[in-house]
Design an enzyme around this catalytic site. Structure first.
Site, mmCIF file in Angstrom:
data_model
loop_
_atom_site.group_PDB
_atom_site.id
_atom_site.type_symbol
_atom_site.label_atom_id
_atom_site.label_comp_id
_atom_site.label_asym_id
_atom_site.label_seq_id
_atom_site.Cartn_x
_atom_site.Cartn_y
_atom_site.Cartn_z
ATOM 1 N N ARG A 174 0.844 -1.133 0.411
ATOM 2 C CA ARG A 174 0.388 0.162 -0.141
ATOM 3 C C ARG A 174 0.723 1.000 -0.039
ATOM 4 N NH1 ARG A 174 -3.635 -4.268 -0.777
ATOM 5 N NH2 ARG A 174 -5.206 -4.357 -0.020
ATOM 6 N N CYS A 223 -10.207 -0.748 3.462
ATOM 7 C CA CYS A 223 -9.991 -0.851 4.998
ATOM 8 C C CYS A 223 -9.123 0.327 5.870
ATOM 9 C CB CYS A 223 -9.122 -1.908 4.626
ATOM 10 S SG CYS A 223 -9.268 -3.942 4.448
ATOM 11 N N GLU A 293 -4.563 2.829 7.174
ATOM 12 C CA GLU A 293 -4.490 2.779 5.620
ATOM 13 C C GLU A 293 -4.767 3.501 4.496
ATOM 14 O OE1 GLU A 293 -4.998 1.260 2.149
ATOM 15 O OE2 GLU A 293 -6.360 -0.801 3.350
HETATM 16 N N1 EPU Z 1 -11.162 -11.389 9.712
HETATM 17 C C1 EPU Z 1 -12.235 -12.089 10.848
HETATM 18 N N2 EPU Z 1 -13.218 -11.103 11.607
HETATM 19 C C2 EPU Z 1 -13.202 -9.562 10.718
HETATM 20 C C3 EPU Z 1 -12.339 -9.695 9.520
HETATM 21 C C4 EPU Z 1 -12.018 -10.455 9.189
HETATM 22 O O1 EPU Z 1 -12.037 -12.455 12.080
HETATM 23 O O2 EPU Z 1 -14.149 -8.914 11.448
HETATM 24 C C5 EPU Z 1 -10.384 -12.602 9.799
HETATM 25 C C6 EPU Z 1 -10.676 -13.028 8.503
HETATM 26 O O3 EPU Z 1 -11.975 -14.398 9.143
HETATM 27 C C7 EPU Z 1 -9.611 -14.161 7.244
HETATM 28 C C8 EPU Z 1 -8.649 -12.758 8.045
HETATM 29 O O4 EPU Z 1 -9.295 -12.209 9.118
HETATM 30 O O5 EPU Z 1 -9.183 -14.968 8.462
HETATM 31 C C9 EPU Z 1 -8.210 -11.548 6.791
HETATM 32 O O6 EPU Z 1 -9.551 -11.338 6.472
HETATM 33 P P1 EPU Z 1 -9.953 -11.542 5.217
HETATM 34 O O7 EPU Z 1 -9.653 -12.257 3.980
HETATM 35 O O8 EPU Z 1 -11.067 -9.980 4.698
HETATM 36 O O9 EPU Z 1 -8.782 -9.899 4.638
HETATM 37 P P2 EPU Z 1 -7.947 -8.772 5.550
HETATM 38 O O10 EPU Z 1 -6.594 -8.500 5.252
HETATM 39 O O11 EPU Z 1 -8.561 -8.455 6.255
HETATM 40 C C10 EPU Z 1 -7.279 -7.656 3.007
HETATM 41 C C11 EPU Z 1 -7.068 -6.237 2.419
HETATM 42 C C12 EPU Z 1 -8.462 -5.806 2.024
HETATM 43 C C13 EPU Z 1 -8.184 -6.700 0.310
HETATM 44 C C14 EPU Z 1 -8.579 -8.389 1.245
HETATM 45 C C15 EPU Z 1 -8.841 -9.567 -0.261
HETATM 46 C C16 EPU Z 1 -5.503 -4.906 3.754
HETATM 47 C C17 EPU Z 1 -5.085 -4.475 5.248
HETATM 48 N N3 EPU Z 1 -6.925 -5.568 3.965
HETATM 49 O O12 EPU Z 1 -7.930 -7.952 4.067
HETATM 50 O O13 EPU Z 1 -7.832 -4.131 0.708
HETATM 51 O O14 EPU Z 1 -9.672 -6.324 -0.035
HETATM 52 O O15 EPU Z 1 -7.787 -8.380 1.421
HETATM 53 O O16 EPU Z 1 -8.262 -9.172 -0.766
HETATM 54 O O17 EPU Z 1 -4.521 -5.327 2.998
HETATM 55 C C18 EPU Z 1 -8.013 -2.178 0.506
HETATM 56 O O18 EPU Z 1 -6.792 -2.076 1.192
HETATM 57 O O19 EPU Z 1 -9.289 -1.064 1.536
HETATM 58 C C19 EPU Z 1 -8.640 -3.377 1.476
HETATM 59 C C20 EPU Z 1 -10.212 -3.741 1.602
#
Ligand code: EPU
Length: 300
Positions: A174, A223, A293
């Site tokens: 990012r 995010c 972010e």
């Molecule tokens: N999780 C929870 N509770 C929640 C949300 C997530 O337990 O309320 C757990 C999920 O179950 C999973 C883990 O956290 O095991 C990761 O969650 P997720 O797969 O939704 O991905 P993320 O790491 O939260 C990242 C990027 C997103 C992108 C998604 C999908 C960042 C900060 N976020 O989210 O990017 O859409 O992967 O690839 O890097 C953004 O940059 O604005 C953004 C939304």
């Protein structure tokens, strides 16, 4: 402001509005007014607008689709530039896509899909413009736009339009090291030949996965926090019991805890207060200092 507004208004390829509310131009739907919002449709006009701002010693910034920013309630001093016209173009030439900085990522994904160009499926459902995506190296958890950028079109700090190889820039999670004073005006993105149907299916899967796990269609800025190296921010916030926590019209999403939703009528102040509470509670519970972010900009 009247003078500079009038000067800029006379530049061909430019439209101007005074005291335009940023809440109308950000996906969170918050943010006070900027002095001038200026829509610019080609590179010569952009150079002139920036020249006029520099002469008048007025700050300027380029705003994409406003999908990764939190603009404070006092708005933004100076000029907010929006890139339209030529800057919104997308052209596919074999497996290379030339896109203006003002083009939506969704348009890039559609163009790639229609032409059977692979490599952009991960951008399915990622909000934003090409310029914003380059500046913040947008993407998913593990795929970023930087790996697809071959060249960048820029206006350098001397207001010269140039095309430069992307290899000269450092991109991280990012993050993109674009020299201060440069404006990204477009990018040449490199994909590979792929089957139209399989690209379409992969994009559809990505969109569906996003609809299931993120508050798509609600007022958010994506995010809020970067993921720390070890545990995703959303998981930490969730486990700290903060899902659904509200300050005024701002709420930690009940679907994905790393999103804050403007449930209607939230102010930037309320969102910032909620961010502080979340940070403190996560720090107290896990000793992790969450890093923002989204970009917080503007006056209090
Ligand atoms: N999780 C929870 N509770 C929640 C949300 C997530 O337990 O309320 C757990 C999920 O179950 C999973 C883990 O956290 O095991 C990761 O969650 P997720 O797969 O939704 O991905 P993320 O790491 O939260 C990242 C990027 C997103 C992108 C998604 C999908 C960042 C900060 N976020 O989210 O990017 O859409 O992967 O690839 O890097 C953004 O940059 O604005 C953004 C939304």
């Amino acid at each position: 402001m009247a003078d500079i507004g009038e000067i800029i208004e006379r530049i061909p390829g430019v439209a101007v509005r005074k005291d335009e509310l940023l809440s109308l131009h950000t996906t969170l739907g918050v943010g006070g007014p900027c002095d001038l919002m200026v829509w610019v449709s080609d590179a010569p006009a952009l150079a002139e607008v920036i020249g006029a701002a520099t002469t008048e010693d007025l700050p300027f910034m380029v705003l994409g689709s406003g999908s990764n920013v939190l603009v404070r309630d006092g708005g933004i001093e100076g000029i907010v530039i929006r890139l339209t016209g030529d800057f919104a173009r997308i052209e596919v030439d074999s497996c290379r896509i030339r896109a203006g900085a003002g083009a939506d990522l969704a348009g890039v994904v559609s163009a790639a899909t229609a032409a059977g160009v692979g490599g952009f499926e991960f951008l399915g459902g990622v909000p934003g413009t090409v310029g914003g995506a380059v500046a913040g190296n947008a993407g998913t958890a593990d795929e970023w736009i930087s790996r697809r950028i071959a060249e960048l079109d820029v206006l350098d700090d001397g207001r010269r339009a140039r095309t430069v190889a992307a290899a000269g820039f450092e991109f991280g999670y990012r993050r993109a090291a674009i020299p201060a004073g440069w404006v990204i005006t477009g990018a040449v993105l490199a994909g590979y030949a792929a089957d139209v149907e399989s690209v379409r299916r992969t994009v559809e899967d990505r969109l569906e996965a996003r609809r299931r796990s993120q508050p798509v269609g609600e007022r958010t800025a994506g995010c809020v926090f970067k993921n720390p190296a070890d545990v995703p921010a959303g998981k930490l916030i969730d486990e700290a019991g903060l899902k659904g926590l509200e300050v005024g019209g701002a709420r930690v999403s009940t679907l994905h805890s790393n999103f804050i939703v403007n449930t209607g009528g939230a102010t930037a102040r309320e969102i910032l207060e909620l961010i502080q509470i979340v940070r403190k509670r996560v720090e107290d519970s896990y000793g992790t200092n969450l890093e923002l972010e989204i970009k917080v900009i503007g006056r209090n």
